[in-house]
Design an enzyme around this catalytic site. Structure first.
Site, mmCIF file in Angstrom:
data_model
loop_
_atom_site.group_PDB
_atom_site.id
_atom_site.type_symbol
_atom_site.label_atom_id
_atom_site.label_comp_id
_atom_site.label_asym_id
_atom_site.label_seq_id
_atom_site.Cartn_x
_atom_site.Cartn_y
_atom_site.Cartn_z
ATOM 1 N N GLU A 1 0.822 -1.197 0.000
ATOM 2 C CA GLU A 1 0.000 0.000 0.000
ATOM 3 C C GLU A 1 0.866 1.261 0.000
ATOM 4 O O GLU A 1 1.921 1.297 0.613
ATOM 5 C CB GLU A 1 -0.937 -0.018 1.206
ATOM 6 N N CYS B 1 3.484 8.408 1.260
ATOM 7 C CA CYS B 1 4.002 7.439 2.218
ATOM 8 C C CYS B 1 4.229 6.117 1.482
ATOM 9 O O CYS B 1 3.301 5.526 0.951
ATOM 10 C CB CYS B 1 2.978 7.285 3.353
ATOM 11 N N CYS C 1 6.250 -7.106 7.306
ATOM 12 C CA CYS C 1 7.356 -6.632 8.133
ATOM 13 C C CYS C 1 7.665 -7.706 9.162
ATOM 14 O O CYS C 1 6.763 -8.376 9.658
ATOM 15 C CB CYS C 1 6.978 -5.325 8.841
ATOM 16 N N CYS D 1 6.416 -5.193 15.897
ATOM 17 C CA CYS D 1 6.023 -4.179 16.871
ATOM 18 C C CYS D 1 4.576 -4.466 17.278
ATOM 19 O O CYS D 1 3.726 -4.738 16.441
ATOM 20 C CB CYS D 1 6.145 -2.779 16.272
ATOM 21 N N CYS E 1 1.366 -2.481 15.751
ATOM 22 C CA CYS E 1 1.335 -2.162 14.315
ATOM 23 C C CYS E 1 0.629 -3.259 13.539
ATOM 24 O O CYS E 1 0.935 -4.444 13.691
ATOM 25 C CB CYS E 1 2.749 -1.987 13.788
ATOM 26 N N CYS F 1 -1.401 5.772 9.859
ATOM 27 C CA CYS F 1 -0.172 5.130 10.334
ATOM 28 C C CYS F 1 -0.504 3.815 11.016
ATOM 29 O O CYS F 1 -1.380 3.759 11.866
ATOM 30 C CB CYS F 1 0.533 5.963 11.395
HETATM 31 N N1 SAH Z 1 9.431 0.255 10.137
HETATM 32 C C1 SAH Z 1 9.628 1.680 10.040
HETATM 33 C C2 SAH Z 1 8.709 2.318 9.034
HETATM 34 C C3 SAH Z 1 7.248 2.299 9.401
HETATM 35 S S1 SAH Z 1 6.774 3.930 9.782
HETATM 36 C C4 SAH Z 1 9.484 2.288 11.405
HETATM 37 O O1 SAH Z 1 9.145 1.574 12.339
HETATM 38 O O2 SAH Z 1 9.745 3.474 11.572
HETATM 39 C C5 SAH Z 1 5.182 3.753 10.416
HETATM 40 C C6 SAH Z 1 5.028 4.527 11.699
HETATM 41 O O3 SAH Z 1 3.702 4.327 12.232
HETATM 42 C C7 SAH Z 1 5.998 4.017 12.736
HETATM 43 O O4 SAH Z 1 6.416 5.058 13.558
HETATM 44 C C8 SAH Z 1 5.108 3.068 13.495
HETATM 45 O O5 SAH Z 1 5.641 2.772 14.739
HETATM 46 C C9 SAH Z 1 3.809 3.838 13.547
HETATM 47 N N2 SAH Z 1 2.673 2.977 13.851
HETATM 48 C C10 SAH Z 1 2.591 1.641 13.733
HETATM 49 N N3 SAH Z 1 1.398 1.199 14.101
HETATM 50 C C11 SAH Z 1 0.696 2.265 14.483
HETATM 51 C C12 SAH Z 1 -0.651 2.444 14.941
HETATM 52 N N4 SAH Z 1 -1.474 1.416 15.074
HETATM 53 N N5 SAH Z 1 -1.060 3.692 15.207
HETATM 54 C C13 SAH Z 1 -0.231 4.738 15.020
HETATM 55 N N6 SAH Z 1 1.028 4.629 14.584
HETATM 56 C C14 SAH Z 1 1.485 3.419 14.320
#
Ligand code: SAH
Length: 370
Positions: free
Chosen positions: A94, A107, A114, A118, A121, A341
């Site tokens: 996406e 974005c 991935c 985390c 996420c 995000c």
């Molecule tokens: N793997 C990289 C790139 C992904 S960026 C990284 O971790 O930075 C995507 C961003 O959205 C990251 O900061 C991630 O931690 C955040 N994110 C992930 N899940 C989320 C959620 N459910 N709500 C808000 N932000 C989230």
């Protein structure tokens, strides 16, 4: 026609020139082709009118310009637009466009799924399938630029690119760096380095490597102000704890005058949003030139976390600001189309029920195209 035609989207300028040399052509021909591809969105060599007929024929035999297939193109009520792009017959990624009055941010994803796991996420729930190649990464910018009618130097719709889609960009280092080179090249998308941001969950050695080859903006997904909590939310923290991470960030920032590192901090109700967390965060942010991007948690099916209430978000921000730490709350965009995000999933193999829907969509799009 050869079976193995090279996809010219995979090349940065140096790579394209080298490939042209291999087929016995001058470097400036590569530059012309690059402009046709990235400035004019032309994929058909026959339309590249300033190339000789012989060269056009040769390119048709040896090469192609093959962007990822658009499987779905959705627009949110707030103007956010999301593309589901097919990368092969089983996977999709996406890409999200977020228009704002003074800028337009794209974005971009770096991997299918991935592997970092985390906890908060949604991409993590899909698991990891594979790295995107450089053409699939730059192809996302290419598809969006074409769809948005982006015209370099005249009608720039994409002013910023953030590597914040699916995947961990530093685990796909070579391809991401090459794609970011095309984003920043005048013959590519011509963006200033500071307008291209790579976001990482914190792979310390790769942050140093990035500093050696690139000067893009760096964002780091911090999400917790102490190792105990961060290890729970971002398991990678066990390997690269906060001290080491901040030291690498400080080294990265030191390479560029007047630059700062952006720290992303997703606020989850009762998890990491207490005043004490904000105060601990202030202590960390004093160690280097930093800004904080507060992200209200975006829920997804099956998650046990909830978004912090607005007053908790405001209080958290205020503690940072009063201590002199620059902190902005990221406005949630594109939620109605699951484009916010942490909501990006794309599709990875056939592990989930959604994969079945996805296969149906691919079949439909194939039958529409036929
Ligand atoms: N793997 C990289 C790139 C992904 S960026 C990284 O971790 O930075 C995507 C961003 O959205 C990251 O900061 C991630 O931690 C955040 N994110 C992930 N899940 C989320 C959620 N459910 N709500 C808000 N932000 C989230």
């Amino acid at each position: 026609m050869s079976e193995t035609r090279v996809n010219l989207l995979d090349f940065d300028r140096a790579g394209l020139r080298a490939w042209f040399a291999r087929i016995g052509e001058k470097p400036f021909r590569a530059d012309q082709v690059m402009k046709w591809i990235h400035h004019h969105h032309v994929t058909d060599f026959a339309q590249m009118t300033d190339l000789g007929r012989g060269l056009r024929g040769k390119l048709q035999d040896l090469a192609e310009v093959k962007p990822p297939a658009v499987l779905l193109d959705r627009q949110s009520s707030d103007g956010t637009r999301k593309w589901l792009l097919g990368t092969d017959s089983r996977n999709a990624i996406e890409t999200v466009y977020i228009p704002e009055p003074a800028r337009g941010t794209l974005c971009v994803s770096s991997q299918v799924g991935c592997g970092l796991n985390c906890r908060f996420c949604s991409t993590a729930t899909q698991g990891f399938n594979r790295n995107l190649d450089a053409g699939e990464i730059i192809g996302q910018v290419w598809v969006a630029a074409r769809a948005l009618g982006n015209v370099l130097h005249q009608r720039r719709r994409i002013t910023n690119v953030v590597m914040m889609g699916m995947g961990e960009p530093l685990l796909n280092f070579e391809n991401v760096v090459r794609a970011m080179d095309v984003m920043r090249d005048d013959l590519g998308f011509g963006l200033a380095s500071k307008r291209v941001t790579l976001s990482t969950a914190g792979l310390v050695p790769m942050i140093d490597r990035l500093g050696e080859v690139s000067d893009v903006s760096l964002a780091v997904s911090l999400h917790a102000p102490n190792d105990e909590l961060r290890t729970e939310l971002v398991p990678l923290n066990r390997k690269y704890p906060i001290d080491q991470l901040l030291a690498a960030c400080a080294r990265y920032a030191a390479r560029k005058p007047r630059s700062s590192i952006t720290f992303e901090y997703t606020l989850m109700d009762g998890v990491n949003d207490h005043a004490e967390h904000a105060r601990q965060l202030v202590g960390l942010m004093r160690r280097l030139p930093a800004k904080v991007n507060l992200i209200p948690f975006n829920p997804f099916p099956g998650t046990r976390y909830r978004r912090s209430p607005p007053d908790a978000i405001a209080a958290f921000q205020q503690i940072l600001m009063q201590a002199g730490v620059m902190a902005l709350v990221r406005r949630t965009r594109g939620e109605d189309i699951d484009a916010a995000c942490g909501q990006l999933k794309g599709q990875v193999l056939d592990r989930t029920r959604r994969a079945a829907e996805f296969r149906k969509r691919i079949e439909e799009s194939v039958s529409h195209a036929a």
